[in-house]
Design a protein around this motif. Structure first.
Motif, PDB file in Angstrom:
ATOM      1  N   SER A 260     -15.008  36.499  55.231  1.00 11.13           N
ATOM      2  CA  SER A 260     -14.520  36.429  53.859  1.00 11.13           C
ATOM      3  C   SER A 260     -15.028  35.142  53.233  1.00 11.13           C
ATOM      4  O   SER A 260     -14.806  34.059  53.774  1.00 11.13           O
ATOM      5  CB  SER A 260     -12.988  36.448  53.836  1.00 11.13           C
ATOM      6  OG  SER A 260     -12.527  36.110  52.554  1.00 11.13           O
ATOM      7  N   ILE A 261     -15.668  35.243  52.112  1.00 10.78           N
ATOM      8  CA  ILE A 261     -16.180  34.055  51.443  1.00 10.78           C
ATOM      9  C   ILE A 261     -15.022  33.205  50.923  1.00 10.78           C
ATOM     10  O   ILE A 261     -15.110  31.983  50.888  1.00 10.78           O
ATOM     11  CB  ILE A 261     -17.181  34.417  50.324  1.00 10.78           C
ATOM     12  CG1 ILE A 261     -17.932  33.168  49.826  1.00 10.78           C
ATOM     13  CG2 ILE A 261     -16.485  35.095  49.181  1.00 10.78           C
ATOM     14  CD1 ILE A 261     -18.888  32.600  50.821  1.00 10.78           C
ATOM     15  N   LEU A 262     -13.918  33.836  50.554  1.00  6.30           N
ATOM     16  CA  LEU A 262     -12.740  33.088  50.116  1.00  6.30           C
ATOM     17  C   LEU A 262     -12.186  32.262  51.267  1.00  6.30           C
ATOM     18  O   LEU A 262     -11.859  31.081  51.106  1.00  6.30           O
ATOM     19  CB  LEU A 262     -11.666  34.035  49.576  1.00  6.30           C
ATOM     20  CG  LEU A 262     -10.349  33.380  49.172  1.00  6.30           C
ATOM     21  CD1 LEU A 262     -10.569  32.407  48.017  1.00  6.30           C
ATOM     22  CD2 LEU A 262      -9.332  34.424  48.794  1.00  6.30           C
ATOM     23  N   TRP A 263     -12.080  32.856  52.441  1.00  9.33           N
ATOM     24  CA  TRP A 263     -11.582  32.148  53.613  1.00  9.33           C
ATOM     25  C   TRP A 263     -12.485  30.966  53.953  1.00  9.33           C
ATOM     26  O   TRP A 263     -12.015  29.869  54.241  1.00  9.33           O
ATOM     27  CB  TRP A 263     -11.479  33.111  54.785  1.00  9.33           C
ATOM     28  CG  TRP A 263     -10.908  32.510  56.007  1.00  9.33           C
ATOM     29  CD1 TRP A 263     -11.559  32.232  57.168  1.00  9.33           C
ATOM     30  CD2 TRP A 263      -9.557  32.085  56.205  1.00  9.33           C
ATOM     31  NE1 TRP A 263     -10.709  31.668  58.073  1.00  9.33           N
ATOM     32  CE2 TRP A 263      -9.467  31.555  57.507  1.00  9.33           C
ATOM     33  CE3 TRP A 263      -8.425  32.089  55.401  1.00  9.33           C
ATOM     34  CZ2 TRP A 263      -8.293  31.045  58.033  1.00  9.33           C
ATOM     35  CZ3 TRP A 263      -7.251  31.578  55.928  1.00  9.33           C
ATOM     36  CH2 TRP A 263      -7.195  31.067  57.218  1.00  9.33           C
ATOM     37  N   PHE A 264     -13.797  31.178  53.903  1.00 11.85           N
ATOM     38  CA  PHE A 264     -14.734  30.097  54.172  1.00 11.85           C
ATOM     39  C   PHE A 264     -14.603  28.989  53.126  1.00 11.85           C
ATOM     40  O   PHE A 264     -14.643  27.807  53.458  1.00 11.85           O
ATOM     41  CB  PHE A 264     -16.171  30.620  54.208  1.00 11.85           C
ATOM     42  CG  PHE A 264     -17.169  29.534  54.459  1.00 11.85           C
ATOM     43  CD1 PHE A 264     -17.328  29.005  55.733  1.00 11.85           C
ATOM     44  CD2 PHE A 264     -17.943  29.042  53.429  1.00 11.85           C
ATOM     45  CE1 PHE A 264     -18.246  27.993  55.968  1.00 11.85           C
ATOM     46  CE2 PHE A 264     -18.858  28.031  53.658  1.00 11.85           C
ATOM     47  CZ  PHE A 264     -19.012  27.511  54.930  1.00 11.85           C
ATOM     48  N   GLY A 265     -14.443  29.376  51.867  1.00 14.54           N
ATOM     49  CA  GLY A 265     -14.273  28.384  50.798  1.00 14.54           C
ATOM     50  C   GLY A 265     -13.025  27.540  50.983  1.00 14.54           C
ATOM     51  O   GLY A 265     -13.038  26.331  50.762  1.00 14.54           O
TER      52      GLY A 265
ATOM     53  N   VAL B 287     -27.145  33.494  54.425  1.00 12.71           N
ATOM     54  CA  VAL B 287     -26.405  32.596  55.318  1.00 12.71           C
ATOM     55  C   VAL B 287     -24.913  32.916  55.297  1.00 12.71           C
ATOM     56  O   VAL B 287     -24.267  33.028  56.331  1.00 12.71           O
ATOM     57  CB  VAL B 287     -26.651  31.120  54.937  1.00 12.71           C
ATOM     58  CG1 VAL B 287     -25.686  30.197  55.664  1.00 12.71           C
ATOM     59  CG2 VAL B 287     -28.088  30.726  55.234  1.00 12.71           C
ATOM     60  N   PHE B 288     -24.352  33.054  54.101  1.00 10.88           N
ATOM     61  CA  PHE B 288     -22.913  33.270  53.995  1.00 10.88           C
ATOM     62  C   PHE B 288     -22.519  34.739  54.078  1.00 10.88           C
ATOM     63  O   PHE B 288     -21.332  35.055  54.102  1.00 10.88           O
ATOM     64  CB  PHE B 288     -22.373  32.653  52.711  1.00 10.88           C
ATOM     65  CG  PHE B 288     -22.429  31.159  52.729  1.00 10.88           C
ATOM     66  CD1 PHE B 288     -21.618  30.433  53.579  1.00 10.88           C
ATOM     67  CD2 PHE B 288     -23.316  30.472  51.924  1.00 10.88           C
ATOM     68  CE1 PHE B 288     -21.672  29.052  53.613  1.00 10.88           C
ATOM     69  CE2 PHE B 288     -23.380  29.101  51.944  1.00 10.88           C
ATOM     70  CZ  PHE B 288     -22.559  28.386  52.793  1.00 10.88           C
ATOM     71  N   GLY B 289     -23.480  35.624  54.169  1.00 11.24           N
ATOM     72  CA  GLY B 289     -23.172  37.041  54.306  1.00 11.24           C
ATOM     73  C   GLY B 289     -22.547  37.370  55.648  1.00 11.24           C
ATOM     74  O   GLY B 289     -21.889  38.396  55.804  1.00 11.24           O
TER      75      GLY B 289
ATOM     76  N   GLY C 250     -10.708  22.338  52.814  1.00  9.21           N
ATOM     77  CA  GLY C 250      -9.902  21.549  53.735  1.00  9.21           C
ATOM     78  C   GLY C 250     -10.684  20.430  54.392  1.00  9.21           C
ATOM     79  O   GLY C 250     -10.139  19.381  54.716  1.00  9.21           O
ATOM     80  N   TRP C 251     -11.990  20.632  54.586  1.00 10.08           N
ATOM     81  CA  TRP C 251     -12.816  19.593  55.205  1.00 10.08           C
ATOM     82  C   TRP C 251     -13.052  18.421  54.270  1.00 10.08           C
ATOM     83  O   TRP C 251     -13.156  17.289  54.710  1.00 10.08           O
ATOM     84  CB  TRP C 251     -14.176  20.143  55.611  1.00 10.08           C
ATOM     85  CG  TRP C 251     -14.136  21.309  56.542  1.00 10.08           C
ATOM     86  CD1 TRP C 251     -13.159  21.617  57.452  1.00 10.08           C
ATOM     87  CD2 TRP C 251     -15.102  22.345  56.652  1.00 10.08           C
ATOM     88  NE1 TRP C 251     -13.470  22.778  58.108  1.00 10.08           N
ATOM     89  CE2 TRP C 251     -14.666  23.247  57.635  1.00 10.08           C
ATOM     90  CE3 TRP C 251     -16.309  22.601  56.014  1.00 10.08           C
ATOM     91  CZ2 TRP C 251     -15.380  24.373  58.003  1.00 10.08           C
ATOM     92  CZ3 TRP C 251     -17.018  23.727  56.375  1.00 10.08           C
ATOM     93  CH2 TRP C 251     -16.565  24.595  57.367  1.00 10.08           C
ATOM     94  N   THR C 252     -13.170  18.686  52.976  1.00 15.53           N
ATOM     95  CA  THR C 252     -13.609  17.634  52.054  1.00 15.53           C
ATOM     96  C   THR C 252     -12.516  17.088  51.142  1.00 15.53           C
ATOM     97  O   THR C 252     -12.550  15.917  50.787  1.00 15.53           O
ATOM     98  CB  THR C 252     -14.742  18.160  51.160  1.00 15.53           C
ATOM     99  OG1 THR C 252     -14.302  19.332  50.484  1.00 15.53           O
ATOM    100  CG2 THR C 252     -15.971  18.480  51.984  1.00 15.53           C
TER     101      THR C 252
END
Length: 114
Positions: free
Chosen positions: A31-36, A25-27, A41-43
């Motif tokens: 960038s996993i860092l950018w997604f993190g 899913v996250f592949g 920011g959402w939570t």
């Protein structure tokens, strides 16, 4: 002991499937860092809003109001960051303000004494 070993092997297999699914899913993320950071920011704004409400006010708040403010802050931040293209770092500020305001203004259900 044999039952515990069997349980641990099944658990490892289930966890491997979960990890593989997460990787698939996250592949697709650039960038996993950018997604993190975006997910943070959402939570985190909602959490910070409730924390500040608890620290800086003496007012009793509604538990349902707090949960509603926290959950709705995620929706508000997603709206601002996805549809209005506000930067993810502003999501924390928006979520904090939204959660603080909604939770502080939510009625507690207690009657005021005259």
């Amino acid at each position: 002991d044999a039952e515990a070993l069997k349980f641990s092997r099944v658990f490892v297999a289930i966890f491997a499937v979960i990890l593989a699914g997460t990787a698939m899913v996250f592949g697709r993320q650039t960038s996993i860092l950018w997604f993190g950071l975006q997910a943070m920011g959402w939570t985190y704004g909602g959490l910070l809003g409730l924390f500040l409400l608890a620290i800086f006010t003496e007012k009793k708040t509604s538990e349902f109001g707090n949960v509603f403010a926290l959950v709705s802050s995620v929706a508000v931040v997603l709206f601002f960051t996805k549809w209005l293209t506000v930067g993810w770092s502003w999501g924390i500020v928006i979520g904090t303000g939204w959660t603080y305001a909604v939770a502080a203004l939510w009625p507690t259900g207690e009657q005021k004494k005259a």
